[in-house]
Design a protein around this motif. Structure first.
Motif, PDB file in Angstrom:
ATOM      1  N   VAL A 125       1.157  -1.213   0.120  1.00 29.39           N
ATOM      2  CA  VAL A 125      -0.408  -0.392   0.147  1.00 29.39           C
ATOM      3  C   VAL A 125       0.465   0.904   0.118  1.00 29.39           C
ATOM      4  O   VAL A 125       0.896   2.456  -0.845  1.00 29.39           O
ATOM      5  N   LEU A 126       1.717   1.200   0.765  1.00 27.99           N
ATOM      6  CA  LEU A 126       2.947   3.053   0.720  1.00 27.99           C
ATOM      7  C   LEU A 126       3.348   3.049  -0.468  1.00 27.99           C
ATOM      8  O   LEU A 126       4.180   3.376  -1.036  1.00 27.99           O
ATOM      9  N   ALA A 127       4.177   1.599  -1.232  1.00 26.51           N
ATOM     10  CA  ALA A 127       4.331   1.992  -2.776  1.00 26.51           C
ATOM     11  C   ALA A 127       3.619   2.475  -3.123  1.00 26.51           C
ATOM     12  O   ALA A 127       3.788   3.058  -3.903  1.00 26.51           O
ATOM     13  N   GLU A 128       2.172   1.677  -3.236  1.00 30.07           N
ATOM     14  CA  GLU A 128       1.349   2.257  -4.425  1.00 30.07           C
ATOM     15  C   GLU A 128       1.616   3.799  -4.318  1.00 30.07           C
ATOM     16  O   GLU A 128       1.248   4.836  -4.748  1.00 30.07           O
ATOM     17  N   LYS A 129       1.306   4.548  -3.256  1.00 31.71           N
ATOM     18  CA  LYS A 129       1.256   5.919  -2.342  1.00 31.71           C
ATOM     19  C   LYS A 129       2.583   6.873  -2.945  1.00 31.71           C
ATOM     20  O   LYS A 129       1.860   7.430  -3.566  1.00 31.71           O
ATOM     21  N   GLU A 130       3.044   5.833  -2.631  1.00 31.30           N
ATOM     22  CA  GLU A 130       4.535   6.908  -2.606  1.00 31.30           C
ATOM     23  C   GLU A 130       4.115   7.189  -4.601  1.00 31.30           C
ATOM     24  O   GLU A 130       4.366   7.603  -4.856  1.00 31.30           O
ATOM     25  N   PHE A 131       4.332   5.596  -5.261  1.00 30.60           N
ATOM     26  CA  PHE A 131       4.123   5.845  -7.457  1.00 30.60           C
ATOM     27  C   PHE A 131       3.268   7.341  -7.223  1.00 30.60           C
ATOM     28  O   PHE A 131       3.431   7.912  -8.156  1.00 30.60           O
ATOM     29  N   MET A 132       1.799   6.928  -6.908  1.00 28.81           N
ATOM     30  CA  MET A 132       0.711   7.842  -7.099  1.00 28.81           C
ATOM     31  C   MET A 132       1.390   9.229  -6.694  1.00 28.81           C
ATOM     32  O   MET A 132       0.567  10.731  -7.240  1.00 28.81           O
ATOM     33  N   ILE A 133       2.371   9.685  -5.271  1.00 28.05           N
ATOM     34  CA  ILE A 133       2.324  10.737  -5.119  1.00 28.05           C
ATOM     35  C   ILE A 133       3.330  11.151  -6.068  1.00 28.05           C
ATOM     36  O   ILE A 133       3.270  12.646  -6.880  1.00 28.05           O
ATOM     37  N   GLU A 134       4.359  10.251  -6.817  1.00 29.29           N
ATOM     38  CA  GLU A 134       5.838  10.770  -7.398  1.00 29.29           C
ATOM     39  C   GLU A 134       4.738  11.141  -8.992  1.00 29.29           C
ATOM     40  O   GLU A 134       5.806  12.303  -9.504  1.00 29.29           O
ATOM     41  N   GLN A 135       3.776  10.198  -9.329  1.00 27.64           N
ATOM     42  CA  GLN A 135       2.974  11.091 -10.307  1.00 27.64           C
ATOM     43  C   GLN A 135       2.355  11.732 -10.871  1.00 27.64           C
ATOM     44  O   GLN A 135       2.462  12.682 -11.819  1.00 27.64           O
ATOM     45  N   LEU A 136       1.391  12.076  -9.786  1.00 29.87           N
ATOM     46  CA  LEU A 136       1.278  14.029  -8.984  1.00 29.87           C
ATOM     47  C   LEU A 136       2.283  15.087  -8.965  1.00 29.87           C
ATOM     48  O   LEU A 136       1.954  15.689  -9.223  1.00 29.87           O
ATOM     49  N   GLU A 137       3.458  14.304  -8.327  1.00 30.46           N
ATOM     50  CA  GLU A 137       4.046  16.206  -8.772  1.00 30.46           C
ATOM     51  C   GLU A 137       4.712  16.068  -9.749  1.00 30.46           C
ATOM     52  O   GLU A 137       5.320  16.872 -10.191  1.00 30.46           O
ATOM     53  N   GLN A 138       4.844  14.971 -10.793  1.00 35.10           N
ATOM     54  CA  GLN A 138       4.779  15.153 -11.701  1.00 35.10           C
ATOM     55  C   GLN A 138       4.423  15.830 -13.332  1.00 35.10           C
ATOM     56  O   GLN A 138       4.892  16.815 -13.464  1.00 35.10           O
ATOM     57  N   TYR A 139       3.026  15.739 -12.596  1.00 38.51           N
ATOM     58  CA  TYR A 139       2.095  16.253 -13.060  1.00 38.51           C
ATOM     59  C   TYR A 139       2.174  17.226 -13.069  1.00 38.51           C
ATOM     60  O   TYR A 139       2.459  18.277 -14.075  1.00 38.51           O
TER      61      TYR A 139
END
Length: 143
Positions: A125-139
């Motif tokens: 779950v933490l890895a999934e959330k970290e990936f989502m945060i990275e994608q949002l930051e890049q966006y």
């Protein structure tokens, strides 16, 4: 969404098991050696139970039994819930929280293919959330 199968791909493929006629002491030795909190109990290749540290504390220590003289079959959990590899990790966490256990065998076509712990699921779950945060930051930054 991350599935159990995704977690199993990143995890060791070894599944630690013990026979029901083994002593609880032997099971504890295995658990200590492998640094695990539960061991699956197999009989003729079929999952028949699970022995956890909780089982040991409640069914051996508190009942004044000896681990060297008590067979695993006498104290193991026999009603073992399991999941399929396609199950979402959030659903596994909900199941574990509801039923109050920390280990889930993974079965595919009536064959044991893995074991996940609550720690594995939280890590996923933490890895999934970290990936989502990275994608949002890049966006947001336009990268």
């Amino acid at each position: 969404m991350t599935t159990v199968n995704d977690l199993l791909r990143d995890k060791s493929t070894e599944i630690w098991t013990i026979a029901p006629e083994s002593s609880v002491f032997e099971a504890l030795e295995l658990m200590s050696e492998k640094n695990i909190g539960a061991v699956l109990v197999l009989e003729s290749g079929r999952l028949v139970g699970l022995l956890s540290e909780r089982d040991y504390a409640r069914k051996v220590i508190l009942e004044n039994r000896t681990s060297r003289d008590t067979p695993v079959r006498d104290v193991m959990t026999t009603r073992v819930a399991y999941v399929e590899p396609s199950m979402k990790i959030q659903d596994c966490l909900a199941l574990m929280t509801d039923k109050r256990f920390r280990h889930l065998p993974v079965m595919a076509n009536d064959k044991l293919v893995g074991l996940v712990s609550i720690g594995d699921l939280v890590k996923g779950v933490l890895a999934e959330k970290e990936f989502m945060i990275e994608q949002l930051e890049q966006y947001i930054t336009g990268q």
